[in-house]
Design a protein around this motif. Structure first.
Motif, PDB file in Angstrom:
ATOM      1  N   HIS A  31      -3.405   5.460  -0.205  1.00  6.00           N
ATOM      2  CA  HIS A  31      -3.227   4.764   1.377  1.00  6.00           C
ATOM      3  C   HIS A  31      -4.660   4.563   1.734  1.00  6.00           C
ATOM      4  CE1 HIS A  31       0.928   5.851   1.547  1.00  6.00           C
ATOM      5  NE2 HIS A  31       0.669   6.933   1.046  1.00  6.00           N
ATOM      6  N   ALA A  32      -5.794   4.765   1.037  1.00  8.03           N
ATOM      7  CA  ALA A  32      -7.032   4.571   1.393  1.00  8.03           C
ATOM      8  C   ALA A  32      -7.451   3.289   2.159  1.00  8.03           C
ATOM      9  CB  ALA A  32      -8.031   4.732   0.407  1.00  8.03           C
ATOM     10  N   THR A  33      -6.909   2.370   1.884  1.00 10.99           N
ATOM     11  CA  THR A  33      -7.140   0.787   2.154  1.00 10.99           C
ATOM     12  C   THR A  33      -6.359   0.895   3.755  1.00 10.99           C
ATOM     13  OG1 THR A  33      -7.232  -0.118   0.053  1.00 10.99           O
ATOM     14  CG2 THR A  33      -6.804  -1.635   2.166  1.00 10.99           C
ATOM     15  N   ALA A  34      -5.259   1.349   3.992  1.00 10.67           N
ATOM     16  CA  ALA A  34      -4.650   1.272   5.166  1.00 10.67           C
ATOM     17  C   ALA A  34      -5.223   2.140   6.032  1.00 10.67           C
ATOM     18  CB  ALA A  34      -3.192   1.666   5.071  1.00 10.67           C
ATOM     19  N   ARG A  36      -8.231   3.452   6.324  1.00 11.66           N
ATOM     20  CA  ARG A  36      -9.713   2.738   6.780  1.00 11.66           C
ATOM     21  C   ARG A  36      -9.487   1.791   8.064  1.00 11.66           C
ATOM     22  NH1 ARG A  36     -10.540   1.693   0.954  1.00 11.66           N
ATOM     23  NH2 ARG A  36     -11.662   3.257   0.247  1.00 11.66           N
ATOM     24  N   GLN A  37      -8.315   1.322   8.270  1.00  9.62           N
ATOM     25  CA  GLN A  37      -7.882   0.472   9.159  1.00  9.62           C
ATOM     26  C   GLN A  37      -7.619   1.232  10.707  1.00  9.62           C
ATOM     27  OE1 GLN A  37      -8.825  -2.615   8.740  1.00  9.62           O
ATOM     28  NE2 GLN A  37      -9.043  -1.811   6.977  1.00  9.62           N
TER      29      GLN A  37
END
Length: 135
Positions: A31-34, A36-37
């Motif tokens: 889930h890191a990409t999500a 970060r938002q």
């Protein structure tokens, strides 16, 4: 975390956290990409969904990562202890809920809450616990 052998956790004296740390590492990979938002309470909620991560840990992690200490749990024992040490004459309540209420009441905006909490956490541990003699 995911690649560490079990004995590494024992050697580091964090064996009791092994499952939580691995769960968080696995969730980060997914889930890191999500994440970060996300900002504020949305990040706290997302981190709270990690298996074996409680809401306190999620709030502290989000506060630290975002630098938004308005997210820091206001009932936290460390915060209460350091606040009493830093301002012993402030008549702060000792119990969790009354302390959290008073802590929030002292600030009119989240930016003030952020500053008050961060300053207390940063400098409270340096406050003397021994009364200074009257001059």
């Amino acid at each position: 975390m995911l690649g560490l052998p079990d004995h590494a956790f024992h050697r580091a004296k964090i064996a009791t956290l092994q499952a939580s740390l691995r769960s968080a590492a696995h969730a980060y990979l997914l889930h890191a990409t999500a994440w970060r938002q996300l900002q504020g309470h949305a990040l706290v909620t997302a981190l709270s969904d990690i298996h074996k991560v409680d809401s306190w840990t999620a709030a502290v992690a989000a506060a630290d990562y975002l630098g938004d200490f308005a997210l820091y749990p206001r009932h936290d024992l460390t915060l209460r202890t350091l606040a009493h040490r830093a301002a012993p004459d402030a008549s702060l309540p000792v119990a969790e809920e009354p302390f959290a209420h008073q802590w929030t009441a002292w600030t009119a905006a989240s930016s003030q809450l952020r500053t008050l909490t961060l300053a207390t956490l940063a400098f409270g541990s340096h406050a003397s616990t021994v009364p200074t003699p009257a001059q």
